[in-house]
Design a protein around this motif. Structure first.
Motif, short mmCIF file in Angstrom:
data_model
loop_
_atom_site.label_atom_id
_atom_site.label_comp_id
_atom_site.label_asym_id
_atom_site.label_seq_id
_atom_site.Cartn_x
_atom_site.Cartn_y
_atom_site.Cartn_z
N LYS A 156 78.31 41.97 46.72
CA LYS A 156 77.02 41.83 47.31
C LYS A 156 76.01 42.01 46.34
O LYS A 156 75.96 42.70 45.43
CB LYS A 156 76.96 43.15 48.38
N VAL A 157 75.02 40.96 46.61
CA VAL A 157 73.86 40.93 45.78
C VAL A 157 72.54 41.50 46.91
O VAL A 157 72.43 40.64 48.01
CB VAL A 157 73.47 39.63 45.02
N LEU A 158 71.85 42.33 46.42
CA LEU A 158 70.49 42.38 47.17
C LEU A 158 69.34 42.05 46.14
O LEU A 158 69.27 42.47 45.01
CB LEU A 158 70.39 43.96 47.26
N VAL A 159 68.33 41.22 46.96
CA VAL A 159 67.35 40.53 46.42
C VAL A 159 66.10 41.52 46.99
O VAL A 159 65.94 41.45 48.28
CB VAL A 159 66.94 39.18 46.76
N ILE A 160 65.16 42.17 46.11
CA ILE A 160 64.07 42.94 46.50
C ILE A 160 62.99 42.17 46.27
O ILE A 160 62.62 41.89 45.06
CB ILE A 160 64.10 44.22 46.10
N GLY A 161 62.26 41.71 47.35
CA GLY A 161 61.07 40.96 47.40
C GLY A 161 61.41 39.47 47.58
O GLY A 161 62.21 38.73 46.91
N ALA A 162 60.76 38.89 48.67
CA ALA A 162 61.20 37.56 49.09
C ALA A 162 59.91 36.69 49.05
O ALA A 162 59.80 35.63 49.66
CB ALA A 162 61.42 37.55 50.74
N GLY A 163 59.32 36.78 47.74
CA GLY A 163 58.26 35.76 47.36
C GLY A 163 58.97 34.53 47.05
O GLY A 163 60.03 34.22 47.19
N ASN A 164 57.83 33.64 46.33
CA ASN A 164 58.73 32.36 45.44
C ASN A 164 60.00 32.59 44.79
O ASN A 164 60.84 31.79 45.11
CB ASN A 164 57.71 31.76 44.95
N MET A 165 59.73 33.56 43.93
CA MET A 165 61.10 33.53 42.86
C MET A 165 62.22 34.25 43.59
O MET A 165 63.44 33.87 43.27
CB MET A 165 60.59 34.29 41.75
N GLY A 166 61.96 35.17 44.18
CA GLY A 166 62.84 35.95 44.80
C GLY A 166 63.84 35.27 45.90
O GLY A 166 65.15 35.26 45.88
N LEU A 167 62.96 34.31 46.79
CA LEU A 167 63.79 33.59 47.76
C LEU A 167 64.47 32.39 47.11
O LEU A 167 65.57 31.96 47.54
CB LEU A 167 62.73 32.97 48.91
N THR A 168 64.04 32.02 45.75
CA THR A 168 64.33 30.93 44.90
C THR A 168 65.59 31.41 44.48
O THR A 168 66.71 30.44 44.72
CB THR A 168 63.68 30.55 43.84
N TYR A 169 65.84 32.43 44.03
CA TYR A 169 67.26 33.16 43.46
C TYR A 169 68.24 33.27 44.54
O TYR A 169 69.39 32.94 44.36
CB TYR A 169 67.02 34.30 42.73
N ALA A 170 67.60 33.88 45.82
CA ALA A 170 68.65 34.10 46.90
C ALA A 170 69.09 32.76 47.26
O ALA A 170 70.50 32.62 47.70
CB ALA A 170 67.83 34.93 48.10
N GLN A 171 68.15 31.71 47.36
CA GLN A 171 68.72 30.51 47.97
C GLN A 171 69.88 29.92 46.97
O GLN A 171 70.87 29.08 47.09
CB GLN A 171 67.50 29.56 48.05
#
Length: 266
Positions: free
Chosen positions: A2-17
């Protein structure tokens, strides 16, 4: 995993996607945390990720914690993560200027990765330089690289100085290109071209030049010599840039970004 991304700004969401498309992960194995109620609502509407607003509900269950917040939030965030984390977790930070030792000290974790991406990651053409602490194993390092590569290419550097340096070149670099493009578009408009035609003239020129550069083993100077003939139009433009010291000004700008990254780390 499991990966947790903290911060759903442009770069955070980009990496999550990007990571969600990886064969290594499934979408439900990616958690995203953000403190903005508006952002949480947006994430719940548009994504298939598990969305959180409280660290205690997600940090203990993550194998990898990917941090994509502004550097000035780092101290508060790391101190909040520390009591919730475990020694086997890997922290990956894309915060400019935040050093490995700083992250280790505040989180109490040994497996830490410092990375510097750039904006083209949003379209899968990004470049991320990264370095890891000694506690990250070779197998874990391959995993980290594969995750970073979901948004383009990654480069493992030999020391943290190169992370700051890559901030000045690839991290901030897209803005330098846009600056140059903006100037060329303004010149095209002043010459009488429409806005749409100005955009096409400039964008296709940049795209074509980059493709030429990538397809042959010529230096930029060599390419310039191939375009510019003595007494011609291109030579007039290049002479004007040389007279105005544009080459040195561009290098000074890159070093300004580099030096700022070093300052942030202090």
């Amino acid at each position: 995993m499991k990966v947790l991304v903290i911060g759903a700004g442009n770069m955070g969401l980009t990496y999550a996607q990007g990571m969600s498309k990886s064969k290594l992960l499934k979408k439900r194995n990616i958690m995203i945390l953000d403190t903005s109620e508006e952002k949480i609502k947006e994430l719940n509407e548009i994504s298939h990720f598990d969305v959180y607003k409280d660290l205690k509900d997600c940090v203990p269950f993550a194998d990898i914690v990917f941090i994509a917040v502004k550097p000035y939030h780092s101290e508060e965030l790391f101190k909040a993560i520390a009591p919730l984390a475990n020694k086997e977790q890997i922290i990956i930070s894309i915060m400019a200027g935040i050093t490995i030792d700083y992250m280790k000290d505040l989180t109490g974790l040994d497996k830490v990765v410092r990375a510097m991406p750039n904006l083209p990651a949003q379209i899968g053409r990004g470049l991320t330089s990264y370095i890891a602490s000694e506690a990250v194993s070779k197998v874990e390092l391959i995993l980290v690289e594969n995750l970073l590569d979901t948004t383009g290419k990654s480069i493992l550097v030999s020391n943290e100085n190169f992370i700051d340096a890559s901030t000045g070149i690839s991290g901030s670099g897209p803005a330098y290109v846009f600056y140059f493009m903006q100037s060329m578009m303004e010149a095209a408009l002043q010459m009488g071209f429409s806005k749409n035609i100005s955009k096409v003239l400039v964008s296709e020129t940049f795209t074509g030049a980059v493709e030429l550069f990538n397809q042959a083993d010529h230096s930029p100077n060599k390419w310039m010599d191939m375009v510019a003939s003595k007494g011609g139009t291109t030579r007039a433009a290049l002479d004007s840039m040389e007279d105005n010291n544009v080459n040195e000004l561009i290098k000074e700008a890159a070093f300004a970004a580099f030096n700022r990254a070093v300052e942030l780390g202090k």
